[in-house]
Write a protein that holds these residues in place. Structure first.
Motif, PDB file in Angstrom:
ATOM      1  N   ASP A  57       0.853  -1.342  -0.073  1.00 13.97           N
ATOM      2  CA  ASP A  57      -0.022   0.096   0.102  1.00 13.97           C
ATOM      3  C   ASP A  57       0.847   1.272  -0.135  1.00 13.97           C
ATOM      4  N   VAL A  58       1.495   1.618  -1.113  1.00 16.54           N
ATOM      5  CA  VAL A  58       2.393   2.500  -1.372  1.00 16.54           C
ATOM      6  C   VAL A  58       1.878   4.192  -1.504  1.00 16.54           C
ATOM      7  N   ALA A  86      -2.928  -4.256  -3.415  1.00 11.42           N
ATOM      8  CA  ALA A  86      -3.657  -2.961  -3.273  1.00 11.42           C
ATOM      9  C   ALA A  86      -3.910  -2.900  -1.639  1.00 11.42           C
ATOM     10  N   GLY A  87      -4.211  -1.613  -1.403  1.00 11.98           N
ATOM     11  CA  GLY A  87      -4.667  -1.186  -0.186  1.00 11.98           C
ATOM     12  C   GLY A  87      -5.359   0.167  -0.210  1.00 11.98           C
ATOM     13  N   PRO A  88      -5.606   0.987   0.896  1.00  6.30           N
ATOM     14  CA  PRO A  88      -6.409   2.249   0.924  1.00  6.30           C
ATOM     15  C   PRO A  88      -5.527   3.428   0.368  1.00  6.30           C
ATOM     16  N   ASN A  89      -4.194   2.932   0.131  1.00  6.69           N
ATOM     17  CA  ASN A  89      -3.611   4.312  -0.948  1.00  6.69           C
ATOM     18  C   ASN A  89      -3.696   3.970  -2.248  1.00  6.69           C
ATOM     19  N   LEU A  90      -4.349   3.042  -2.646  1.00  6.15           N
ATOM     20  CA  LEU A  90      -4.585   2.697  -4.120  1.00  6.15           C
ATOM     21  C   LEU A  90      -4.979   3.987  -5.281  1.00  6.15           C
ATOM     22  N   GLY A  91      -5.655   4.902  -4.494  1.00  2.71           N
ATOM     23  CA  GLY A  91      -5.944   6.245  -5.181  1.00  2.71           C
ATOM     24  C   GLY A  91      -4.638   7.124  -5.471  1.00  2.71           C
ATOM     25  N   ARG A  92      -3.802   6.959  -4.759  1.00  3.41           N
ATOM     26  CA  ARG A  92      -2.393   7.391  -5.083  1.00  3.41           C
ATOM     27  C   ARG A  92      -1.866   6.822  -6.183  1.00  3.41           C
ATOM     28  N   VAL A  93      -2.038   5.661  -6.425  1.00  2.00           N
ATOM     29  CA  VAL A  93      -1.101   5.234  -7.448  1.00  2.00           C
ATOM     30  C   VAL A  93      -1.801   5.458  -8.973  1.00  2.00           C
ATOM     31  N   VAL A  94      -3.485   5.705  -8.646  1.00  4.01           N
ATOM     32  CA  VAL A  94      -4.071   6.292  -9.656  1.00  4.01           C
ATOM     33  C   VAL A  94      -3.439   7.461 -10.287  1.00  4.01           C
ATOM     34  N   GLU A  95      -3.017   8.245  -9.481  1.00  4.95           N
ATOM     35  CA  GLU A  95      -2.286   9.621  -9.727  1.00  4.95           C
ATOM     36  C   GLU A  95      -0.900   9.566 -10.532  1.00  4.95           C
ATOM     37  N   VAL A 147      -4.685  -3.678 -14.869  1.00  2.00           N
ATOM     38  CA  VAL A 147      -6.041  -3.056 -14.558  1.00  2.00           C
ATOM     39  C   VAL A 147      -6.230  -1.536 -14.869  1.00  2.00           C
ATOM     40  N   GLU A 148      -7.462  -1.190 -15.146  1.00  3.97           N
ATOM     41  CA  GLU A 148      -7.929   0.239 -14.984  1.00  3.97           C
ATOM     42  C   GLU A 148      -8.313   0.673 -13.706  1.00  3.97           C
ATOM     43  N   LEU A 149      -7.557   1.685 -12.962  1.00  4.91           N
ATOM     44  CA  LEU A 149      -8.170   2.175 -11.796  1.00  4.91           C
ATOM     45  C   LEU A 149      -8.946   3.256 -11.882  1.00  4.91           C
ATOM     46  N   THR A 150      -9.737   3.495 -10.886  1.00  5.77           N
ATOM     47  CA  THR A 150     -10.386   4.983 -10.700  1.00  5.77           C
ATOM     48  C   THR A 150     -10.259   5.437  -9.200  1.00  5.77           C
ATOM     49  N   PRO A 151     -10.449   6.771  -9.084  1.00  6.07           N
ATOM     50  CA  PRO A 151     -10.198   7.065  -7.511  1.00  6.07           C
ATOM     51  C   PRO A 151     -11.441   6.253  -6.555  1.00  6.07           C
ATOM     52  N   GLU A 152     -12.611   5.539  -7.091  1.00  7.35           N
ATOM     53  CA  GLU A 152     -13.156   4.717  -6.298  1.00  7.35           C
ATOM     54  C   GLU A 152     -12.507   3.372  -6.296  1.00  7.35           C
ATOM     55  N   SER A 153     -11.541   2.995  -6.818  1.00  7.93           N
ATOM     56  CA  SER A 153     -10.940   1.738  -6.742  1.00  7.93           C
ATOM     57  C   SER A 153     -10.275   1.841  -5.229  1.00  7.93           C
ATOM     58  N   ALA A 154      -9.815   2.867  -4.578  1.00  8.80           N
ATOM     59  CA  ALA A 154      -9.458   3.130  -3.145  1.00  8.80           C
ATOM     60  C   ALA A 154     -10.249   2.467  -2.277  1.00  8.80           C
ATOM     61  N   ARG A 155     -11.553   2.680  -2.274  1.00  6.71           N
ATOM     62  CA  ARG A 155     -12.616   2.189  -1.430  1.00  6.71           C
ATOM     63  C   ARG A 155     -13.027   0.762  -1.401  1.00  6.71           C
TER      64      ARG A 155
END
Length: 182
Positions: free
Chosen positions: A32-33, A61-70, A80-88
């Motif tokens: 979770d980076v 994956a973990g709660p910081n997944l949204g940061r990987v999207v960025e 896989v394709e990620l969205t900000p919702e993927s972090a929830r």
């Protein structure tokens, strides 16, 4: 971590901070980076090592997944394709099964050809579900009953990118599977 080998001049007292320190590894495991907190150029170095040097990447994956999207370097590596919702996370229990294209995948090889008894695996506590797989990716594990408009929610997927391989694990609780009786 502390790594050293007598025949190599590598000593690390933490996560590698440069391409030179990462180059020694064949497999890079990222949990979770938060890539924005890394030294400048480290994400680009990971990307280059996978695509050009043929290293493998395992992303948990973990709660910081949204940061990987960025982070365009890391996000482009994932199967896989990620969205900000993927972090929830989608809360479980979530039953999983192999994806239809994964049945013959080397990932599921067992010595002696013994069959994996998927029904005996405990459900996942939660999964960080991507939007969908990328075109050349193979879905290894998918949710049995949870879906989005693109199909069953993806719990695990892999693909080749450049000369390397990348595995996305959309759960941070697979460690519990090791607790199963043999």
């Amino acid at each position: 971590m502390q790594l050293a080998e007598p025949d190599r001049a590598v000593t690390l007292g933490g996560f590698p901070q440069s391409r030179g320190e990462l180059d020694w590894f064949d497999l890079i495991v990222l949990g979770d980076v938060a890539p924005a907190s890394w030294p400048a150029g480290l994400s680009a170095a990971v990307h280059s090592l996978v695509v050009e040097s043929g290293k493998s990447l395992l992303y948990l994956a973990g709660p910081n997944l949204g940061r990987v999207v960025e982070d365009p370097y890391l996000a482009s590596l994932l199967p896989v394709e990620l969205t900000p919702e993927s972090a929830r996370p989608v809360e479980g229990p979530i039953e999983v099964r192999p994806g239809s294209a994964a049945v013959g995948a080397a990932f599921f090889y067992t010595p002696g050809g013994t069959a994996i008894r998927w029904g005996d695996l405990p459900p996942m506590d939660q999964i960080y579900a991507p939007l969908r797989k990328k075109p050349a990716a193979t879905v290894l594990l998918e949710a049995v009953e949870h879906a989005n408009p693109f199909g069953k929610l993806i719990a695990m997927a892999e693909h080749t990118v450049g000369r390397g391989r990348v595995l996305y694990v959309g759960a941070d609780t697979l460690w519990k599977w090791q607790m199963l009786p043999a």
